[in-house]
Design a protein around this motif. Structure first.
Motif, PDB file in Angstrom:
ATOM      1  N   TRP A   1       1.164  -1.189   0.020  1.00  0.00           N
ATOM      2  CA  TRP A   1      -0.789  -0.288   0.149  1.00  0.00           C
ATOM      3  C   TRP A   1       1.046   1.561  -0.098  1.00  0.00           C
ATOM      4  N   VAL A   2       0.441   1.820  -0.842  1.00  0.00           N
ATOM      5  CA  VAL A   2       1.036   3.451  -0.661  1.00  0.00           C
ATOM      6  C   VAL A   2       0.153   4.505  -0.302  1.00  0.00           C
ATOM      7  N   LEU A   3       0.420   5.350   1.406  1.00  0.00           N
ATOM      8  CA  LEU A   3       0.011   6.017   1.507  1.00  0.00           C
ATOM      9  C   LEU A   3       0.231   7.468   1.348  1.00  0.00           C
ATOM     10  N   GLY A   4      -1.050   8.302   0.471  1.00  0.00           N
ATOM     11  CA  GLY A   4      -1.069   9.465   1.087  1.00  0.00           C
ATOM     12  C   GLY A   4      -1.977  10.769   1.716  1.00  0.00           C
ATOM     13  N   LEU A   5      -1.598  11.880   2.027  1.00  0.00           N
ATOM     14  CA  LEU A   5      -2.446  12.774   2.714  1.00  0.00           C
ATOM     15  C   LEU A   5      -2.170  13.703   2.051  1.00  0.00           C
ATOM     16  N   PHE A   6      -3.920  14.107   1.883  1.00  0.00           N
ATOM     17  CA  PHE A   6      -3.243  15.488   1.575  1.00  0.00           C
ATOM     18  C   PHE A   6      -2.286  16.168  -0.137  1.00  0.00           C
ATOM     19  N   GLY A   7      -2.076  14.836  -0.466  1.00  0.00           N
ATOM     20  CA  GLY A   7      -1.396  14.823  -1.979  1.00  0.00           C
ATOM     21  C   GLY A   7       0.111  14.716  -1.577  1.00  0.00           C
ATOM     22  N   ARG A   8       0.076  15.038  -0.652  1.00  0.00           N
ATOM     23  CA  ARG A   8       1.877  13.690  -0.138  1.00  0.00           C
ATOM     24  C   ARG A   8       2.240  13.108   0.603  1.00  0.00           C
ATOM     25  N   TYR A   9       3.021  12.225  -0.317  1.00  0.00           N
ATOM     26  CA  TYR A   9       4.013  11.137  -0.154  1.00  0.00           C
ATOM     27  C   TYR A   9       3.908  10.998   1.322  1.00  0.00           C
ATOM     28  N   ARG A  10       3.156   9.359   2.252  1.00  0.00           N
ATOM     29  CA  ARG A  10       3.404   9.214   3.278  1.00  0.00           C
ATOM     30  C   ARG A  10       4.197   8.041   4.105  1.00  0.00           C
ATOM     31  N   GLY A  11       4.372   6.891   2.405  1.00  0.00           N
ATOM     32  CA  GLY A  11       4.899   6.478   2.954  1.00  0.00           C
ATOM     33  C   GLY A  11       4.346   5.023   2.831  1.00  0.00           C
ATOM     34  N   THR A  12       5.196   3.516   2.126  1.00  0.00           N
ATOM     35  CA  THR A  12       4.746   2.107   1.852  1.00  0.00           C
ATOM     36  C   THR A  12       5.197   1.468   2.938  1.00  0.00           C
ATOM     37  N   VAL A  13       3.528   0.575   2.841  1.00  0.00           N
ATOM     38  CA  VAL A  13       3.583  -0.680   4.212  1.00  0.00           C
ATOM     39  C   VAL A  13       3.119  -1.876   3.027  1.00  0.00           C
ATOM     40  N   ARG A  14       4.795  -2.734   3.413  1.00  0.00           N
ATOM     41  CA  ARG A  14       5.246  -3.926   2.467  1.00  0.00           C
ATOM     42  C   ARG A  14       4.067  -5.173   3.830  1.00  0.00           C
ATOM     43  N   ARG A  15       3.848  -4.994   5.266  1.00  0.00           N
ATOM     44  CA  ARG A  15       3.624  -6.153   6.078  1.00  0.00           C
ATOM     45  C   ARG A  15       2.235  -6.785   5.588  1.00  0.00           C
ATOM     46  N   THR A  16       2.566  -8.265   6.018  1.00  0.00           N
ATOM     47  CA  THR A  16       1.647  -8.934   5.837  1.00  0.00           C
ATOM     48  C   THR A  16       0.326  -8.576   7.112  1.00  0.00           C
ATOM     49  N   GLY A  17      -0.544  -9.341   6.833  1.00  0.00           N
ATOM     50  CA  GLY A  17      -1.610  -9.794   8.470  1.00  0.00           C
ATOM     51  C   GLY A  17      -2.304  -8.738   8.698  1.00  0.00           C
ATOM     52  N   LEU A  18      -2.779  -8.750  10.139  1.00  0.00           N
ATOM     53  CA  LEU A  18      -4.045  -7.750  10.500  1.00  0.00           C
ATOM     54  C   LEU A  18      -3.224  -6.452  10.735  1.00  0.00           C
ATOM     55  N   MET A  19      -3.518  -5.250  10.688  1.00  0.00           N
ATOM     56  CA  MET A  19      -2.998  -4.424  10.457  1.00  0.00           C
ATOM     57  C   MET A  19      -3.516  -2.939  11.456  1.00  0.00           C
TER      58      MET A  19
END
Length: 367
Positions: free
Chosen positions: A162-180
């Motif tokens: 998952w590529v996360l963003g907030l108001f058009g700004r990059y916030r990081g990438t999630v490569r973990r598996t399982g429930l989070m």
């Protein structure tokens, strides 16, 4: 004796106007500067521009080496993949449960729980004070806690990110598996980071002679940097396809049976070129191999006839060489064993007859 001296050019220099040499490809240079006697330095301002084309000569403009090669733009250093901050899924479950429990307690406080629910929960009845400002504030807090707790739950899968963003700004990438638990206010974009194979449709190409071809390629690739692949281009799959098409237009691919090059060499050149073009956008290319190479429909019939003619000529050459070798071997054996004694005329006649006989025999075998 009277000596008459003719005026020198130096004496008349002050009376003549300065002549100039000027055309489209040079700057203005005074003529008298070309014939100066004093060794003093002459500074002529020259424009560091590209030499223009002369009219009427057909000369093309000469470009500097720095103008011919366009440097590849460097990727944005801030647009690089980095891990996002997430919490274990148990935190979200606990927060959501607390929110639901808070809403239930607030309803009991306000006296809104039905009697059946009180009996099921074994909770003593409470008259309650109704819905006041305190109850509404408790509802708002508990509801927000429940929404944030359950709304941020996410399940990570192997090979997905998952590529996360907030108001058009990059916030990081999630490569973990399982429930989070991920902040529900963040925008999520799912990216496939597995090793993938892409078989394209027939694309236009050309061989070393410029003959039009249609090539089907197999590309092995994966997303290496999710931030650049998602945010660096509009669609990284479309960008990859366009890079493959551009590489096919630059690298000659030989048709099977042409004998002028191998498909493996063309595949290596295509792999290097496409990998260099897609690296700045976070796409890693492992292999670009042509699977099927065929002539374009507009030249297929002509190239088929040309191929048949070449094979026929090669067959004729092979047959002629075999016949000549057989005739030479036959005449040599007959002469060396003393079976016949031939002069030049008889030798020529024998060679002619043997050649006709062998050619007829080979023709019947070929038929």
């Amino acid at each position: 004796m009277t000596t008459t001296t003719s005026p020198t050019p130096e004496s008349e220099g002050h009376a003549r106007p300065a002549r100039l040499i000027q055309n489209e490809a040079t700057t203005e240079i005074p003529v008298h500067l070309l014939f100066r006697d004093d060794p003093g330095p002459v500074s002529v301002p020259l424009k560091p521009a590209v030499v223009a084309r002369r009219q009427g000569t057909g000369e093309q403009p000469r470009l500097r080496k720095s103008d011919q090669i366009t440097p590849r733009p460097a990727p944005d250093p801030e647009l690089a993949e980095r891990p996002a901050r997430v919490l274990p899924g148990a935190v979200g479950v606990l927060a959501g449960t607390c929110g639901v429990a808070g809403c239930a307690v607030t309803s009991w406080w306000a006296g809104l729980l039905p009697r059946l629910a009180l009996e099921a929960l074994r909770v003593p009845a409470f008259a309650g004070a109704g819905l006041g400002p305190a109850q509404w504030a408790a509802y708002a807090g508990a509801g927000a806690l429940g929404l944030f707790g359950f709304g941020g739950l996410a399940r990570g899968r192997t090979g997905r990110a998952w590529v996360l963003g907030l108001f058009g700004r990059y916030r990081g990438t999630v490569r973990r598996t399982g429930l989070m638990w991920v902040n529900p206010l963040l925008l999520r974009r799912r990216v496939d980071v597995r090793l993938r194979h892409w078989r394209g449709e027939p694309m236009p190409a050309a061989d070393a002679s410029g003959v039009a071809l249609r090539v089907v390629v197999l590309v092995v690739w994966r997303v290496r940097d999710t931030a650049r692949a998602t945010l660096g281009v509009d669609d990284h799959e479309t960008y990859l396809r366009e890079c493959v098409e551009a590489a096919l237009a630059r690298v000659p691919v030989e048709a099977p049976g042409s004998g002028r090059g191998s498909v493996d060499a063309a595949g290596e050149a295509l792999t290097r070129l496409v990998a260099a073009e897609t690296a700045p956008v976070g796409v890693e290319v492992f292999s670009v191999q042509p699977l099927r190479v065929e002539y374009a429909p507009e030249v297929a019939a002509a190239m088929h006839r040309r191929r048949i003619a070449a094979l026929d000529a090669q067959h004729r050459s092979t047959v002629l060489t075999s016949v000549v070798d057989s005739v030479e071997d036959t005449v040599t054996r007959l002469t060396m064993r003393g079976l016949v004694e031939l002069d030049d005329y008889e030798r020529k006649a024998l060679v002619k007859d043997l050649t006709v006989a062998f050619c007829a025999g080979r023709g019947e075998q070929g038929a």
